[in-house]
Design a protein around this motif. Structure first.
Motif, short mmCIF file in Angstrom:
data_model
loop_
_atom_site.label_atom_id
_atom_site.label_comp_id
_atom_site.label_asym_id
_atom_site.label_seq_id
_atom_site.Cartn_x
_atom_site.Cartn_y
_atom_site.Cartn_z
N SER A 1 0.83 -1.21 0.00
CA SER A 1 0.00 0.00 0.00
C SER A 1 0.86 1.26 0.00
CB SER A 1 -0.93 0.00 1.22
OG SER A 1 -0.20 -0.03 2.43
N ARG A 2 1.96 1.23 0.73
CA ARG A 2 2.87 2.38 0.75
C ARG A 2 3.46 2.62 -0.64
NH1 ARG A 2 7.27 3.81 5.32
NH2 ARG A 2 8.31 5.54 4.28
N THR A 3 3.86 1.54 -1.32
CA THR A 3 4.44 1.67 -2.65
C THR A 3 3.43 2.20 -3.65
OG1 THR A 3 5.96 -0.16 -2.18
CG2 THR A 3 5.61 0.41 -4.49
N VAL A 4 2.21 1.65 -3.61
CA VAL A 4 1.15 2.11 -4.53
C VAL A 4 0.85 3.57 -4.30
CG1 VAL A 4 -1.29 1.85 -5.12
CG2 VAL A 4 0.14 -0.18 -4.83
N PHE A 5 0.77 3.98 -3.03
CA PHE A 5 0.46 5.38 -2.75
C PHE A 5 1.59 6.30 -3.19
CE2 PHE A 5 0.50 9.06 0.18
CZ PHE A 5 -0.65 9.66 -0.29
N SER A 6 2.83 5.92 -2.97
CA SER A 6 3.95 6.78 -3.39
C SER A 6 3.97 6.92 -4.91
CB SER A 6 5.28 6.22 -2.89
OG SER A 6 5.57 4.97 -3.48
N LEU A 7 3.62 5.85 -5.64
CA LEU A 7 3.54 5.94 -7.09
C LEU A 7 2.43 6.89 -7.52
CD1 LEU A 7 4.01 2.17 -8.02
CD2 LEU A 7 5.67 4.00 -8.39
N CYS A 8 1.25 6.76 -6.91
CA CYS A 8 0.11 7.61 -7.27
C CYS A 8 0.39 9.07 -6.90
CB CYS A 8 -1.15 7.12 -6.56
SG CYS A 8 -1.76 5.53 -7.13
N CYS A 9 0.93 9.28 -5.71
CA CYS A 9 1.21 10.63 -5.25
C CYS A 9 2.28 11.30 -6.11
CB CYS A 9 1.66 10.58 -3.79
SG CYS A 9 1.88 12.19 -3.02
N ALA B 1 0.31 5.65 4.57
CA ALA B 1 -0.67 5.32 3.54
C ALA B 1 -1.35 3.99 3.84
CB ALA B 1 0.01 5.26 2.18
N ASP B 2 -2.65 3.93 3.59
CA ASP B 2 -3.39 2.67 3.67
C ASP B 2 -4.35 2.61 2.48
OD1 ASP B 2 -5.54 4.35 4.33
OD2 ASP B 2 -5.27 4.04 6.47
N TRP B 3 -5.02 1.48 2.34
CA TRP B 3 -5.86 1.28 1.16
C TRP B 3 -7.08 2.20 1.16
CZ3 TRP B 3 -3.61 -0.75 -2.73
CH2 TRP B 3 -2.65 -1.73 -2.56
N SER B 4 -7.59 2.55 2.31
CA SER B 4 -8.73 3.47 2.34
C SER B 4 -8.33 4.85 1.86
CB SER B 4 -9.32 3.53 3.75
OG SER B 4 -8.38 4.06 4.67
N THR C 1 8.97 7.68 -5.30
CA THR C 1 9.17 6.34 -4.75
C THR C 1 10.64 6.10 -4.42
OG1 THR C 1 7.31 5.54 -6.08
CG2 THR C 1 8.76 3.89 -5.13
N LEU C 2 11.53 6.54 -5.31
CA LEU C 2 12.96 6.41 -5.05
C LEU C 2 13.37 7.24 -3.84
CD1 LEU C 2 15.76 5.37 -5.86
CD2 LEU C 2 15.95 7.33 -7.41
N SER C 3 12.83 8.44 -3.71
CA SER C 3 13.14 9.30 -2.56
C SER C 3 12.68 8.65 -1.26
CB SER C 3 12.47 10.67 -2.73
OG SER C 3 12.95 11.34 -3.87
N ASP C 4 11.54 7.98 -1.30
CA ASP C 4 11.05 7.29 -0.10
C ASP C 4 12.00 6.16 0.28
OD1 ASP C 4 9.19 6.58 1.96
OD2 ASP C 4 8.44 4.98 0.66
N VAL C 5 12.49 5.43 -0.71
CA VAL C 5 13.44 4.34 -0.44
C VAL C 5 14.73 4.90 0.15
CG1 VAL C 5 14.84 2.52 -1.48
CG2 VAL C 5 12.48 2.85 -2.23
N ILE C 6 15.23 5.99 -0.43
CA ILE C 6 16.47 6.62 0.07
C ILE C 6 16.27 7.08 1.52
CG2 ILE C 6 17.99 8.61 -0.18
CD1 ILE C 6 17.55 8.39 -3.20
N GLY C 7 15.12 7.66 1.81
CA GLY C 7 14.83 8.10 3.17
C GLY C 7 14.82 6.95 4.16
N ARG C 8 14.28 5.82 3.74
CA ARG C 8 14.26 4.65 4.64
C ARG C 8 15.66 4.11 4.87
NH1 ARG C 8 9.91 0.67 2.19
NH2 ARG C 8 9.63 2.14 0.48
#
Length: 346
Positions: free
Chosen positions: A73-81, A202-205, A305-312
């Motif tokens: 869900s986190r990955t899908v949301f980061s892609l959409c956002c 992020a969640d599915w709702s 999405t890449l920025s989120d991965v780098i942050g983690r």
């Protein structure tokens, strides 16, 4: 025929850039790599067999597979956002004819943030659906205000005046946000994580709430792209080609606000994604918005999405919010663009 469009006999023939297939393939590959990296890397990296089990074998129960399922869900949301912010940046640059326009630079994100913090402080809101409507209202009002201020005086809404109006408005609204937060510690606790910009909650709702705004905004962006190409020639030239510039700007601006407002409501005010993605695409494909808008959406999805991965990875075992990473990369880019372009019109 759309009320904003260039008349049919004057429509520019669709010319596919020579490098478009290669650029599209590269962006799609990068998008896939970033999505896989988002599922694999984090405070606890997972093995390839856990990734496969988490995606395709729901009957398999293991810690690694469960981690992958929770990250979907986190990955899908980061892609959409990221797609929303990328397309919004392209639209705002086209509408304002300003090469450094971006929701964060024009103050739209800050307007959305102000309305959200007011909702938390005075209306006791706390759901994604409530956040979205307040953020959209704040983004829309701020966009109208900035454009109105930037249009005053001789020359109308020039790129420099719009940037200055956006910067001044953003500073004023940020002060209001601070004034509301300081005496209300309970609001600050709820708001401070949202304010930095993160896709971690992020969640599915929330995704289901966000998707209609993403779909409508992207659809309007695609429909207005041909006429926005004419607008880049200037209002007089666009009018001569049959474009109703006022109606066109209204529809394109609404699409941009829908995209960035909805993304800001759920992820917080993440800056520079639209700026970075649009300029990378324009550098590779040229100025045609029929290509820039969809490719900016794809590039924005990959960048966020890449920025989120780098942050983690940088913040492990915790995480560094994605808004911090995009600002760290985007701020030097903004300075470079301002020095090179000298805030000239597109």
């Amino acid at each position: 025929m759309n009320s904003w469009s260039v008349s049919e006999h004057k429509q520019p023939r669709l010319h596919i850039p020579r490098h478009f297939p290669a650029v599209l393939a590269l962006c799609l590959v990068m998008l896939g790599v970033c999505a896989v990296a988002s599922l694999v890397f984090g405070s606890r990296p997972v093995r390839f067999d856990d990734l496969v089990a988490g995606l395709f074998s729901p009957e398999v129960e293991s810690y690694g597979a469960d981690v992958v399922r929770k990250r979907i869900s986190r990955t899908v949301f980061s892609l959409c956002c990221g797609a929303a912010l990328g397309a919004s940046g392209a639209l705002m640059q086209a509408v304002t004819r300003n090469p450094i326009a971006d929701p964060s630079i024009l103050g739209v994100n800050t307007g959305a943030a102000l309305f959200v913090v007011c909702g938390i402080a005075f209306l006791n809101i706390g759901t994604a659906n409530q956040y979205i409507w307040l953020a959209l209202a704040g983004a829309m009002i701020t966009a109208v205000f900035v454009f109105g201020i930037g249009s005053m005086g001789r020359g109308g809404a020039t790129p420099l005046k719009l940037v200055l109006a956006g910067a001044a408005t953003s500073a004023a609204l940020s002060s209001l946000v601070t004034a509301i937060l300081i005496p209300r510690s309970y609001v600050m606790d709820q708001f401070r994580f949202w304010q930095v910009g993160s896709v971690g909650s992020a969640d599915w709702s929330g995704i289901a709430t966000f998707l209609p705004f993403l779909t409508v905004g992207i659809a309007i962006a695609f429909l207005t792209a041909p006429a926005l190409n004419a607008l880049a020639l200037g209002d007089e030239a666009a009018t001569g080609l049959g474009v109703r510039t006022g109606v066109l700007r209204l529809f394109a601006a609404v699409a941009g606000v829908l995209l960035c407002g909805a993304a800001t409501a759920l992820a917080g005010p993440i800056g520079f994604v639209g700026l970075l993605s649009t300029h990378l695409v324009r550098l590779m494909l040229g100025p045609d918005l029929r290509y820039i808008i969809p490719m900016s959406a794809i590039a924005g999805a990959a960048i966020l999405t890449l920025s989120d991965v780098i942050g983690r990875l940088l913040g492990s075992p915790g995480e560094l919010e994605v808004g911090v990473v995009t600002a760290f990369v985007g701020a030097p880019l903004l300075i470079l663009l301002a020095m090179k372009a000298k805030v000239r019109s597109l």
